[in-house]
Design an enzyme around this catalytic site. Structure first.
Site, PDB file in Angstrom:
ATOM      1  N   GLU A   3     -30.856 -59.470  -8.142  1.00  9.22           N
ATOM      2  CA  GLU A   3     -31.529 -58.354  -7.467  1.00  9.22           C
ATOM      3  C   GLU A   3     -30.988 -57.011  -7.924  1.00  9.22           C
ATOM      4  OE1 GLU A   3     -34.237 -58.774  -5.936  1.00  9.22           O
ATOM      5  OE2 GLU A   3     -34.137 -60.942  -5.800  1.00  9.22           O
ATOM      6  N   HIS A  30     -38.285 -59.934 -14.962  1.00  9.29           N
ATOM      7  CA  HIS A  30     -37.949 -61.350 -15.152  1.00  9.29           C
ATOM      8  C   HIS A  30     -37.921 -61.702 -16.634  1.00  9.29           C
ATOM      9  CE1 HIS A  30     -39.179 -62.555 -10.835  1.00  9.29           C
ATOM     10  NE2 HIS A  30     -37.881 -62.319 -10.927  1.00  9.29           N
TER      11      HIS A  30
HETATM   12 ZN   LIG Z   1     -36.651 -61.717  -9.381  1.00  5.29          ZN
END
Ligand SMILES: [Zn+2]
Ligand SMILES: [Zn+2]
Length: 307
Positions: free
Chosen positions: A210, A219
């Site tokens: 995070e 990602h």
């Molecule tokens: Zn993520």
């Protein structure tokens, strides 16, 4: 979507400009493992993601100014769920991983009436809307913060149509929150005798993921990487505790740390907490990064530079 064999090469950006430790990772077979095809129900089986190259990251990322380089960890309603030892380890890990100062804030206890709650669709247990916690963290965000990360015992949902989230973060506001609710019963059973270690590893993994999002990392679809998306605890557990070369390069560009120093900090940390496999992986990268480090200027060279 999983990329073909050469896409990661383009995603890495101009090779000649890459720091030596990033080059060093490609010199070793065990440094980066390509991400395999997703199984049914895994993140990339149900989400269309195109990845984020180093060049794309550089075009959109904002380097933190000198006065905003502190990571704040904010416990939120964690009474009885997270020991002070675990919290201290998380702070040490975040400091070593991101090479920024980390401060742990006093426990924040929220009024239940200030939170939107519901029953988790998959478990029937109470859940809190993550956005309510993010709004509170943003309202109290210190001026010298690089980011503020809440750590809560509440199970979270990020959106009405999503069952749950291990964490949620805003890259724009640089506030985020992670939940430890699904790292213990009733959602999972830890291996006997390994309870604190398993919990600690999972907390470290989601914390760095995070904060990575708050740093602007999307990602990863190229390698097995801390920044892989995950749709289940099992898939989350398969993510390594480290970044692939592409995301390591992005983070180094953003923060400007010395990669050899960073690996040294991480090696000490993993050895201290008994995480032998990760300590060994880091030791391999440290050895390789030291071998690829440019030699320090000699006295003769310095004098020549003055002439
Ligand atoms: Zn993520
Ligand atoms: Zn990656």
């Amino acid at each position: 979507m999983v990329v073909d064999g050469s896409a990661w090469f383009d995603a890495l950006g101009a090779q000649k400009d890459a720091p030596a430790p990033v080059h060093a990772m490609f010199a070793l077979d065990d440094a980066a493992e390509p991400l395999p095809e997703p199984g049914p129900g895994e993140w990339l089986d149900i989400h269309q993601e195109s990845g984020q190259t180093f060049d794309e990251f550089v075009r959109s990322a904002v380097r933190p100014p000198a006065g905003q380089r502190v990571i704040y960890l904010q416990p939120v309603d964690t009474q009885g769920a997270l020991s002070s030892t675990c919290l201290a380890t998380l702070a040490s890990f975040a400091g070593a991983f991101f090479q920024l100062e980390v401060r742990v804030r006093p426990l924040l206890v929220l009024e239940p009436s200030s939170l939107v709650m519901r029953s988790a669709p998959d478990a029937g247990t109470p859940q809190v809307y993550a956005g309510d916690i993010l709004a509170r963290l943003y309202a109290d965000k210190p001026r010298d913060a690089f980011c503020v990360l809440g750590i809560t015992a509440h199970d979270l949902f990020p959106h009405p149509i999503v069952s749950f989230a291990f964490g949620e973060a805003s890259a724009t506001c640089r506030v985020g929150v992670v939940s430890v609710a699904r790292y213990g019963p009733p959602f999972c059973e830890d291996a006997p005798g390994n309870r604190s270690g398993e919990m600690r590893t999972r907390c470290c993994r989601v914390l760095a993921h995070e904060i990575g999002h708050m740093a602007g990392l999307a990602h990863c679809i190229y390698f097995r990487c801390l920044m892989n998306g995950s749709s289940s605890l099992a898939e989350s557990d398969r993510r390594p505790l480290h970044l692939c070369p592409i995301d390591l390069r992005k983070l180094q560009w953003l923060i400007g740390f010395d990669s050899v120093e960073r690996y040294g900090c991480l090696q000490h940390l993993w050895r201290d907490v008994g995480e032998a496999a990760e300590a060994a992986w880091v030791a391999g990268r440290l050895h390789s990064a030291q071998a690829h480090r440019p030699p320090a200027p000699t006295l003769t060279g310095s004098l020549r530079a003055w002439a």
